[in-house]
Design a protein around this motif. Structure first.
Motif, PDB file in Angstrom:
ATOM      1  N   VAL A  89      25.345  22.963   4.995  1.00 45.96           N
ATOM      2  CA  VAL A  89      24.998  22.861   6.420  1.00 45.96           C
ATOM      3  C   VAL A  89      23.687  22.102   6.656  1.00 45.96           C
ATOM      4  O   VAL A  89      23.482  21.501   7.705  1.00 45.96           O
ATOM      5  CB  VAL A  89      24.921  24.280   7.048  1.00 45.96           C
ATOM      6  N   LYS A  90      22.806  22.108   5.682  1.00 45.37           N
ATOM      7  CA  LYS A  90      21.481  21.481   5.870  1.00 45.37           C
ATOM      8  C   LYS A  90      21.610  19.966   6.101  1.00 45.37           C
ATOM      9  O   LYS A  90      22.630  19.374   5.766  1.00 45.37           O
ATOM     10  CB  LYS A  90      20.603  21.742   4.641  1.00 45.37           C
ATOM     11  N   PHE A  91      20.549  19.378   6.660  1.00 50.34           N
ATOM     12  CA  PHE A  91      20.516  17.919   6.777  1.00 50.34           C
ATOM     13  C   PHE A  91      20.529  17.330   5.367  1.00 50.34           C
ATOM     14  O   PHE A  91      19.943  17.909   4.442  1.00 50.34           O
ATOM     15  CB  PHE A  91      19.259  17.458   7.506  1.00 50.34           C
ATOM     16  N   PRO A  92      21.164  16.149   5.208  1.00 50.28           N
ATOM     17  CA  PRO A  92      21.335  15.603   3.852  1.00 50.28           C
ATOM     18  C   PRO A  92      20.024  15.450   3.071  1.00 50.28           C
ATOM     19  O   PRO A  92      19.951  15.801   1.904  1.00 50.28           O
ATOM     20  CB  PRO A  92      21.983  14.250   4.093  1.00 50.28           C
ATOM     21  N   TYR A  93      19.002  14.913   3.731  1.00 48.57           N
ATOM     22  CA  TYR A  93      17.746  14.662   3.001  1.00 48.57           C
ATOM     23  C   TYR A  93      16.653  15.496   3.654  1.00 48.57           C
ATOM     24  O   TYR A  93      15.727  14.956   4.266  1.00 48.57           O
ATOM     25  CB  TYR A  93      17.373  13.179   3.085  1.00 48.57           C
ATOM     26  N   ASN A  94      16.744  16.809   3.538  1.00 53.55           N
ATOM     27  CA  ASN A  94      15.855  17.669   4.347  1.00 53.55           C
ATOM     28  C   ASN A  94      14.413  17.716   3.845  1.00 53.55           C
ATOM     29  O   ASN A  94      13.517  18.068   4.590  1.00 53.55           O
ATOM     30  CB  ASN A  94      16.432  19.094   4.472  1.00 53.55           C
ATOM     31  N   ILE A  95      14.184  17.364   2.581  1.00 57.89           N
ATOM     32  CA  ILE A  95      12.805  17.380   2.068  1.00 57.89           C
ATOM     33  C   ILE A  95      12.388  15.954   1.692  1.00 57.89           C
ATOM     34  O   ILE A  95      13.037  15.311   0.860  1.00 57.89           O
ATOM     35  CB  ILE A  95      12.684  18.286   0.813  1.00 57.89           C
ATOM     36  N   GLY A  96      11.300  15.494   2.296  1.00 58.65           N
ATOM     37  CA  GLY A  96      10.823  14.137   2.012  1.00 58.65           C
ATOM     38  C   GLY A  96      10.230  14.009   0.612  1.00 58.65           C
ATOM     39  O   GLY A  96       9.777  15.001   0.034  1.00 58.65           O
ATOM     40  N   LYS A  97      10.238  12.779   0.107  1.00 59.50           N
ATOM     41  CA  LYS A  97       9.695  12.549  -1.242  1.00 59.50           C
ATOM     42  C   LYS A  97       8.228  12.978  -1.391  1.00 59.50           C
ATOM     43  O   LYS A  97       7.876  13.596  -2.390  1.00 59.50           O
ATOM     44  CB  LYS A  97       9.808  11.071  -1.605  1.00 59.50           C
ATOM     45  N   GLY A 154       0.809  -1.228   0.000  1.00 60.94           N
ATOM     46  CA  GLY A 154       0.000   0.000   0.000  1.00 60.94           C
ATOM     47  C   GLY A 154       0.835   1.267   0.000  1.00 60.94           C
ATOM     48  O   GLY A 154       0.295   2.358  -0.178  1.00 60.94           O
ATOM     49  N   VAL A 155       2.137   1.152   0.198  1.00 61.20           N
ATOM     50  CA  VAL A 155       2.985   2.355   0.199  1.00 61.20           C
ATOM     51  C   VAL A 155       3.513   2.574  -1.219  1.00 61.20           C
ATOM     52  O   VAL A 155       3.850   1.623  -1.925  1.00 61.20           O
ATOM     53  CB  VAL A 155       4.154   2.213   1.210  1.00 61.20           C
ATOM     54  N   GLN A 156       3.548   3.845  -1.610  1.00 62.33           N
ATOM     55  CA  GLN A 156       3.965   4.216  -2.967  1.00 62.33           C
ATOM     56  C   GLN A 156       5.357   3.652  -3.314  1.00 62.33           C
ATOM     57  O   GLN A 156       6.264   3.726  -2.473  1.00 62.33           O
ATOM     58  CB  GLN A 156       4.013   5.742  -3.012  1.00 62.33           C
ATOM     59  N   THR A 157       5.491   3.135  -4.523  1.00 65.47           N
ATOM     60  CA  THR A 157       6.782   2.610  -4.974  1.00 65.47           C
ATOM     61  C   THR A 157       7.855   3.678  -4.807  1.00 65.47           C
ATOM     62  O   THR A 157       7.618   4.854  -5.070  1.00 65.47           O
ATOM     63  CB  THR A 157       6.723   2.272  -6.492  1.00 65.47           C
ATOM     64  N   GLY A 158       9.010   3.235  -4.387  1.00 66.05           N
ATOM     65  CA  GLY A 158      10.145   4.174  -4.289  1.00 66.05           C
ATOM     66  C   GLY A 158      10.296   4.808  -2.915  1.00 66.05           C
ATOM     67  O   GLY A 158      11.312   5.429  -2.623  1.00 66.05           O
ATOM     68  N   MET A 159       9.268   4.648  -2.042  1.00 69.37           N
ATOM     69  CA  MET A 159       9.342   5.308  -0.728  1.00 69.37           C
ATOM     70  C   MET A 159      10.363   4.646   0.190  1.00 69.37           C
ATOM     71  O   MET A 159      10.691   5.194   1.248  1.00 69.37           O
ATOM     72  CB  MET A 159       7.973   5.338  -0.042  1.00 69.37           C
ATOM     73  N   ASN A 160      10.847   3.458  -0.191  1.00 66.00           N
ATOM     74  CA  ASN A 160      11.901   2.820   0.606  1.00 66.00           C
ATOM     75  C   ASN A 160      13.264   3.476   0.352  1.00 66.00           C
ATOM     76  O   ASN A 160      14.218   3.210   1.055  1.00 66.00           O
ATOM     77  CB  ASN A 160      11.989   1.323   0.304  1.00 66.00           C
ATOM     78  N   ARG A 161      13.310   4.342  -0.653  1.00 70.01           N
ATOM     79  CA  ARG A 161      14.569   4.991  -1.019  1.00 70.01           C
ATOM     80  C   ARG A 161      14.612   6.423  -0.508  1.00 70.01           C
ATOM     81  O   ARG A 161      13.577   7.112  -0.484  1.00 70.01           O
ATOM     82  CB  ARG A 161      14.723   5.027  -2.559  1.00 70.01           C
TER      83      ARG A 161
END
Ligand code: PMP
Length: 351
Positions: free
Chosen positions: A233-241, A42-49
Motif C-alpha cells: 500500500v505504501k508509496f513506491p519510493y517512500n524513503i529518499g536516498k 554539486g549534487v551527490q552522485t546517484g541522486m538522479n536515480r
C-alpha cells in the motif's frame, strides 16, 4: 488469520509495480524510470536515480541491531506513515473503529478522522495507567486497531507488560504498541512479542533518541504478512536516498546513541529535581521518556512568559487529565539551565 482483518479492496489490490521492482539485476544503461541521466553540479552522485523501494540494506542493519528478521520490518516516512497505513489497510471508512487511551499522541485520532474511522476512547486513570476494568467493554466494540503508546506521549509513563499482554490477548483486531520513546527505557520494549502475537505491530522511530527527526525514518515491526500488506500500500519510493544514508550512518553509531540516551536521562533527572523546587510547580509526573509533563499553577501564564523569553514548551493543558500541564522536552544542559534560569527570575519577581 490476518487476511480476515485486512480490507477486501486492499487484499485484492494489484500494487504499483515500479521500474525498480521490475528489473533488479546489474546493468550499465538505465533508461527505464524516466530519471535524468545526470545530476546537477554539486549534487551527490546517484541522486538522479530513484531510491530502493524496499530499502533492503537499511533493513539488514536494523535487523542486526533489533534482532528481528528483515521480512518483519517496514520502514516508513516517519512512524506517522505507518500509523496512517495501518488505518488504510485495516479500517473500512465509515464502519470500523479504533481504540485509543487519552491523553495520548494526537496523530492516532487525526489519522482516524482522515480515514473516516470512529475513535473509541478509554481514558487513562489518575496515574495515567490504562483502566483494565474497561478493556473488556471496549474490546466488545471490536476495534480494528488499538493504539497503546508506551511510553505514553504526553504523560511519559509506561504501561505494565501485563496490561499490554491482556489487551493483545483480549483484542480480535490489531494492537499497535507505539514505542517512539522506548530507546529511553529499552527494557520496556515488547518488540520480541511479535513472534508470539500475530495481531501485534510495534512502532519505533529514529526521530527521538537517534536524533534524526529531520530525516523522517519510522519503523514498524510485525508478522511478515502484515509487513507485506503495508509494503503493497505504501508509496513506491517512500524513503529518499539522503534519509536512507543518514539512517544507515546513525545505526552505525549505536554505542554513541546509548551514551547520549544516558546523558538525556541524567539531564531529565536533574531537571525534575530543579523544577520540583519552584513554588508554581504543583506536580511532575514520572517519565520514562525524554520529556517531563509538569503541572503548573497558572500554566498559561508560565507558557506565555517562557515563549516571551524564546523558550517554547508544549501546552498540553487541554488534554484530558492534564489540566495545568506543560510538556517540557529535555534539552542540552545549557538549554535546560536557560529554562531554569528563566523560571527562577519569574519566581523571584513574584515573591
Ligand atoms: N509516536 C509518538 C508517540 C510520537 O510522540 C511521535 C512524534 N511526536 C510519533 C509517533 C511520530 O514520530 P515520527 O517522527 O517517527 O513520525
Amino acid at each position: 488469520m490476518i487476511e480476515n482483518l485486512v480490507r477486501p479492496n486492499i487484499l485484492n489490490l494489484k500494487p504499483y509495480s515500479s521500474a525498480r521492482d521490475e528489473f533488479k539485476g546489474k546493468a550499465s544503461v538505465w533508461l527505464d524510470a524516466n530519471e535524468s541521466p545526470v545530476v546537477l553540479p554539486g549534487v551527490q552522485t546517484g541522486m538522479n536515480r530513484y531510491p530502493e523501494p524496499l530499502q533492503p540494506e537499511l533493513k539488514e542493519k536494523i535487523s542486526r541491531i533489533k534482532g528481528v528478521p528483515a521480512n518483519r520490518i517496514f520502514i516508513g516516512n516517519g512512524s506517522d506513515e505507518a500509523v496512517d497505513l495501518l488505518f488504510r489497510v485495516f479500517c473500512e471508512p465509515g464502519r470500523d473503529k479504533a481504540l485509543v487511551f487519552p491523553p495520548t499522541y494526537g496523530m492516532y485520532g487525526v489519522c482516524a478522522a482522515v480515514n473516516d474511522v470512529q475513535v473509541i476512547e478509554s481514558l487513562l486513570d489518575e496515574q495515567f495507567s490504562i483502566n483494565l476494568k474497561e478493556i473488556g467493554k471496549k474490546t466488545m466494540e471490536n476495534p480494528k486497531l488499538t493504539f497503546i503508546c508506551n511510553p505514553n506521549n504526553p504523560t511519559g509513563n509506561v504501561q505494565s507488560h501485563e496490561t499490554i499482554r491482556r489487551i493483545i490477548e483480549a483484542s480480535k483486531g490489531i494492537v499497535v504498541v507505539d514505542e517512539a520513546y522506548v530507546d529511553f527505557c529499552p527494557e520496556q520494549s515488547v518488540l520480541s512479542w511479535i513472534e508470539q502475537y500475530h495481531n501485534l505491530v510495534v512502532l519505533q522511530t529514529l526521530s527521538k533518541a537517534w536524533g534524526l527527526a529531520g530525516a523522517r525514518i519510522g519503523l514498524a515491526f510485525a508478522s511478515p504478512e502484515i509487513i507485506s500488506v503495508l509494503n503493497r500500500v505504501k508509496f513506491p519510493y517512500n524513503i529518499g536516498k539522503p534519509s536512507i544514508e543518514l539512517a544507515s550512518a546513525a545505526l552505525d553509531q549505536e554505542q554513541e546513541i546509548k551514551e547520549r540516551v544516558g546523558e538525556i536521562i541524567n539531564q531529565r533527572n536533574l531537571l525534575m529535581n530543579s523544577l520540583s523546587a519552584f513554588t508554581f510547580v504543583e506536580k511532575i509526573f514520572p517519565s520514562s521518556a525524554n520529556f517531563l509533563l509538569v503541572k503548573f499553577r497558572e500554566s498559561e501564564k508560565i507558557y506565555q512568559y517562557l515563549a516571551g523569553k524564546g523558550i517554547i514548551v508544549r501546552d498540553r493543558s487541554k488534554q484530558p487529565g492534564c489540566k495545568g500541564c506543560l510538556r517540557i522536552t529535555v534539552g542540552t544542559q545549557t538549554e535546560n539551565k536557560t529554562l531554569l534560569k528563566a523560571l527562577k527570575e519569574l519566581e523571584n519577581k513574584q515573591q
